[in-house]
Motif scaffolding. Structure first.
Motif, short mmCIF file in Angstrom:
data_model
loop_
_atom_site.label_atom_id
_atom_site.label_comp_id
_atom_site.label_asym_id
_atom_site.label_seq_id
_atom_site.Cartn_x
_atom_site.Cartn_y
_atom_site.Cartn_z
N MET C 1 8.79 -10.89 -10.51
CA MET C 1 9.35 -9.68 -9.90
C MET C 1 8.61 -8.44 -10.39
SD MET C 1 11.10 -9.59 -7.48
CE MET C 1 12.00 -8.40 -6.54
N VAL C 4 5.55 -7.95 -8.50
CA VAL C 4 5.75 -7.33 -7.19
C VAL C 4 5.87 -5.82 -7.32
CG1 VAL C 4 7.33 -7.10 -5.24
CG2 VAL C 4 6.85 -9.34 -6.21
N TYR C 5 6.68 -5.37 -8.28
CA TYR C 5 6.83 -3.93 -8.43
C TYR C 5 5.55 -3.29 -8.89
CZ TYR C 5 11.61 -4.10 -7.06
OH TYR C 5 12.74 -4.27 -6.31
N ILE C 8 3.61 -2.86 -5.75
CA ILE C 8 4.12 -1.75 -4.96
C ILE C 8 3.64 -0.43 -5.55
CG2 ILE C 8 6.18 -0.52 -4.20
CD1 ILE C 8 7.63 -3.15 -4.11
N TRP C 9 3.79 -0.30 -6.87
CA TRP C 9 3.32 0.90 -7.57
C TRP C 9 1.86 1.20 -7.23
CZ3 TRP C 9 4.99 4.87 -10.29
CH2 TRP C 9 6.28 4.81 -10.82
N VAL C 11 -0.02 0.20 -4.75
CA VAL C 11 -0.25 0.59 -3.36
C VAL C 11 0.24 2.02 -3.10
CG1 VAL C 11 0.37 0.12 -0.97
CG2 VAL C 11 -0.20 -1.76 -2.50
N VAL C 12 1.44 2.32 -3.60
CA VAL C 12 2.01 3.65 -3.36
C VAL C 12 1.16 4.73 -4.01
CG1 VAL C 12 3.91 5.11 -4.07
CG2 VAL C 12 4.36 2.95 -2.93
N LEU C 13 0.79 4.51 -5.27
CA LEU C 13 -0.04 5.50 -5.94
C LEU C 13 -1.40 5.57 -5.29
CD1 LEU C 13 0.98 4.92 -9.67
CD2 LEU C 13 1.48 6.89 -8.23
N PHE C 15 -1.94 5.20 -2.06
CA PHE C 15 -1.74 6.06 -0.90
C PHE C 15 -1.75 7.52 -1.30
CE2 PHE C 15 -1.48 2.71 1.66
CZ PHE C 15 -0.28 2.30 2.22
N ALA C 16 -0.95 7.84 -2.31
CA ALA C 16 -0.85 9.24 -2.72
C ALA C 16 -2.21 9.75 -3.16
CB ALA C 16 0.18 9.37 -3.84
N SER C 18 -5.10 8.61 -2.22
CA SER C 18 -6.00 8.75 -1.07
C SER C 18 -5.69 10.00 -0.29
CB SER C 18 -5.92 7.51 -0.18
OG SER C 18 -4.69 7.48 0.51
N ALA C 19 -4.41 10.34 -0.19
CA ALA C 19 -4.04 11.56 0.54
C ALA C 19 -4.55 12.79 -0.21
CB ALA C 19 -2.53 11.62 0.73
N VAL C 20 -4.36 12.80 -1.54
CA VAL C 20 -4.88 13.92 -2.33
C VAL C 20 -6.39 14.00 -2.19
CG1 VAL C 20 -5.14 14.88 -4.64
CG2 VAL C 20 -2.99 13.82 -3.99
#
Lengths: 202, 485, 65
Positions: C1, C4-5, C8-9, C11-13, C15-16, C18-20
């Motif tokens: 588990m 998995v987290y 997720i962390w 991927v989310v970071l 994304f952030a 890449s946006a920055v």
């Protein structure tokens, strides 16, 4: 660095923080959720197995959730409880075994979260699945004849043959549920979330 | 003349070079884009059949019940997957490939791989809807197709992503136009989210309400990070190109993009208001949904101000009609969406046909109409032919526009009344049910009208793709020096 | 588990980040300036500002010279 840059960066930091919240806090809140033990010492919700588990797969494969929900909204928000669809709202703990949950998003038909409490009769469910308008006039639910077979009556009428209000449709023949129908009805018979949970004050 | 430019006569080399470059770029897109577009139209037709089946079964449940693959609980997800992953996604990919080639002024790379991708996508979708019809659907909304085929889709997404990045790396322009930003959102972010959601839910990494939250966070991102950006990118390019005037406020357009990119993917948990999720998680979804007012109003003002002074062009451009209709619908459906996420409104419309009407307003009145407009612009430029009948194009437009208006209006009213009745515990549920029937008949009639439009469109597309008349030698010219070496 | 987290962390970071990164790139490469020319970048000499580029098809009769 001009002002626009700091503005954008600030917004982005807010987003990262919100993602931390969306991932971290629910995980922390829900990770340790376990079933509760009721007064008889039985774990609730009951872990589905055997016929009930097979029935759940039928529910999923037939797409029942596209017309039926399984979530009771809180008292005062909608009239789920006033309608008798549950004694309490449903909570995250009610779904610890569900992979995936079948919460549903349409109520073409009624909510089923506590259908076992409202309608415990397996015979009713079997007849309703075969021809919904027999038990519920005006219902928009489709029929599921492929969950049943026709059987010639030999010596004795089978115990689980459907009993129609106006007699068998074809004399000498009865309609008998298949194992799939029995499993599905066993699953419906397990849908009972009336046990108390610590999240909801009685 | 639907837009294929004529070759200028011996003038300065500059314009001619530019024209031939654009023609070469369009030509490089030909096979993959036509494959994805043609497939999309076929899925639109089959998806419309399943749509009508589902619509009729809702008010006439006794129809065709003995054949298990056609039970309503399977027809409905098959319709959804055919129209979303068939019509919408494939037309979306066709348009985004062509648009990025145009914006980068670079040719579409590895066309054979993209063609293979298109064929594989069609096979995977056919297999996926077959599986659902056979009872192996997952009943996880928008991810009903079993994991194996989802991985095949993800592989084709990767090829589309690679083509997009390659064109961007080879771009011959200094500026990154706003449409390109939106398309980056679509081709870069969405495939990862798709993979994540499928893995998290179907591979059993999440269960219970966490899986439910993941489900709706993903499903809303199909709209917010896949369909919406493609639709908006299309509108931001085609309105100025058709009317010959630039976007009114370019600054606003960039602000609109960045705010959408940041806020849209919070909104997903608004699908679970009142449900067994932690209350704050649902509230976050509502906040994200309401924040969407900012980019939506921005985009609406921008499109409107760009069109001011040019509305008369709606009379003589098919593309413009569809695309402006789409743009206006985007504003309407998004404002409706933001309002619908407020608890007081959601209490009434949740679980009713109101939601279905809202979903179709978005995916049809906004996205599909934008795709129709785009295909009316793109296909002549790729085939070198004209559309065969202006009258039939108008029939298509009015059938689709009137169709979706007739779909949305009555079903929204019917759904709202359904919700009010459902919230009144003195109304027996069977009465709530029977009260929806006349509104559902209205929806079926509207769907039939929309299907007429689709048949007309498919006919026009078939005539264009399969016509045996030789393509006129316009804009094809001799290869400019140095190309095709 | 936890794995998995962790995923997720990441991927989310990602994304952030890449946006920055995209925003920083955009600002450094002047994408947030010269909006006039930016809006006009989709036009060129052959399809200039002021020239419509779409119309209903003419009927066969109209097309005959």
């Amino acid at each position: 660095m001009n002002r626009a840059f700091w503005l954008y960066l600030g917004v982005l930091v807010t987003v990262v923080a919100s993602f931390m919240g969306l991932v971290q806090i629910p995980d922390h809140q829900l990770r340790g959720l376990e079933p509760v033990t009721d007064e008889q010492g039985v774990e609730r919700p009951v872990r589905p197995e055997g016929g009930v588990l097979a029935g759940r797969q039928e529910y999923i494969g037939l797409g029942c959730l596209y017309c039926h929900s399984q979530q009771v909204r809180p008292e005062g928000f909608g009239s789920d409880i006033a309608r008798g669809w549950g004694m309490r709202r449903t909570v995250a703990r009610d779904h610890v075994w569900d992979a995936p949950p079948v919460l549903g998003t349409m109520r073409t038909g009624p909510d089923l979260a506590n259908i076992a409490v409202r309608q415990p009769s397996a015979a009713w469910h079997l007849l309703h699945l075969y021809k919904p308008r027999l038990t519920s006039p005006g219902s928009l639910m489709p029929e599921y004849p492929f969950l049943f077979t026709e059987q010639r009556v030999e010596l004795e009428r089978p115990a689980d043959a459907l009993s129609f209000p106006t007699g068998d449709p074809r004399p000498g023949w009865v309609i008998v549920p298949t194992q799939r129908a029995r499993d599905l009805v066993a699953y419906l018979g397990s849908l009972d979330h009336s046990y108390p949970v610590p999240e909801v004050r009685p | 003349m639907s837009g294929v430019s004529t070759v200028p006569n011996g003038s300065a080399d500059g314009p001619r070079q530019e024209l031939l470059a654009r023609a070469a770029i369009d030509r490089s897109c030909r096979a993959p884009v036509l494959l994805f577009a043609g497939s999309a139209v076929l899925w639109l037709l089959v998806g419309s059949v399943w749509a009508l089946l589902a619509a009729v079964k809702m008010h006439t449940p006794g129809l065709l019940t003995s054949w298990e693959p056609l039970t309503f609980g399977r027809v409905r997800p098959v319709h959804l997957n055919m129209t979303i992953f068939g019509w919408a996604s494939m037309s979306g990919i066709a348009v985004l490939l062509w648009l990025q080639a145009r914006l980068a002024r670079a040719r579409l790379p590895f066309p054979n791989l993209l063609i293979a991708g298109g064929v594989v996508w069609n096979l995977a979708l056919a297999a996926g809807v077959w599986e659902i019809s056979a009872g192996h659907g997952t009943s996880v909304e928008w991810i009903e197709i079993p994991l194996f085929w989802a991985l095949v889709f993800a592989a084709v997404f990767a090829v589309v992503m690679a083509a997009s990045l390659t064109m961007f790396a080879r771009r011959n322009v200094a500026h990154v136009y706003v449409s390109q930003w939106y398309l980056f959102g679509a081709v870069l972010w969405f495939p990862f989210l798709y993979l994540m959601a499928n893995a998290l839910i179907h591979a059993g990494f999440t269960r219970g309400v966490t899986a439910a939250a993941t489900n709706w966070w993903f499903a809303h991102n199909v709209l917010g990070l896949w369909l919406t950006p493609i639709g908006l990118a299309t509108i931001y390019y085609l309105i100025p190109k058709v009317i010959g005037a630039p976007i009114h406020s370019y600054h606003l357009s960039l602000l609109g993009f960045w705010s959408l990119a940041l806020f849209y993917n919070w909104a997903g948990t608004h699908h679970l208001i009142g449900g067994p999720l932690p209350a704050w998680l649902v509230t976050v979804g509502i906040v994200g949904s309401v924040m969407m007012f900012v980019p939506v109003v921005t985009v609406g003002i921008n499109h409107h101000m760009t069109m001011v002074g040019h509305f008369h062009r709606l009379a003589d451009s098919p593309t413009l009609r569809f695309v402006v209709f789409a743009g206006m619908s985007y504003t309407v459906v998004s404002v409706q969406g933001s309002l619908t996420s407020l608890r007081s409104i959601n209490e009434i419309n949740h679980f009713t046909h109101y939601t279905v009407a809202h979903a179709h307003l978005g995916v049809y009145a906004f996205f599909s109409m934008a795709m129709f407009g785009a295909l009316y612009y793109v296909l002549p430029r790729l085939t070198g032919r004209e559309w065969s009948s202006a009258r039939l194009i108008k029939v298509h437009f009015w059938a689709s526009a009137a169709g979706i208006a007739l779909y949305w209006g009555p079903l929204t009213v019917g759904g709202w009344l359904q919700g009010l009745a459902m919230n009144n515990p003195d109304v027996p549920f069977l009465e709530v049910m029977t009260g929806t029937v006349s509104w559902l008949w209205g929806r079926t009639a509207a769907g039939a009208l929309m299907t007429v439009g689709h048949l007309v469109f498919a006919w026009l597309v078939a005539r264009m793709l399969l016509s045996r008349e030789p393509a006129p030698a316009v804009a094809a010219g001799p290869e400019p020096a140095g190309e095709g070496a | 588990m936890t794995l998995v987290y962790g995923m997720i962390w990441i991927v989310v970071l990602g994304f952030a980040a890449s946006a920055v990164g995209a925003l920083v790139w955009a600002i450094q490469h002047g994408q947030m300036e010269r909006f006039g020319s930016a809006a006009r970048s989709i036009f060129d000499e052959e399809e200039p500002v002021g020239t419509p580029t779409d119309a209903f098809p003419r009927s066969p009769a109209e097309r005959r010279p």
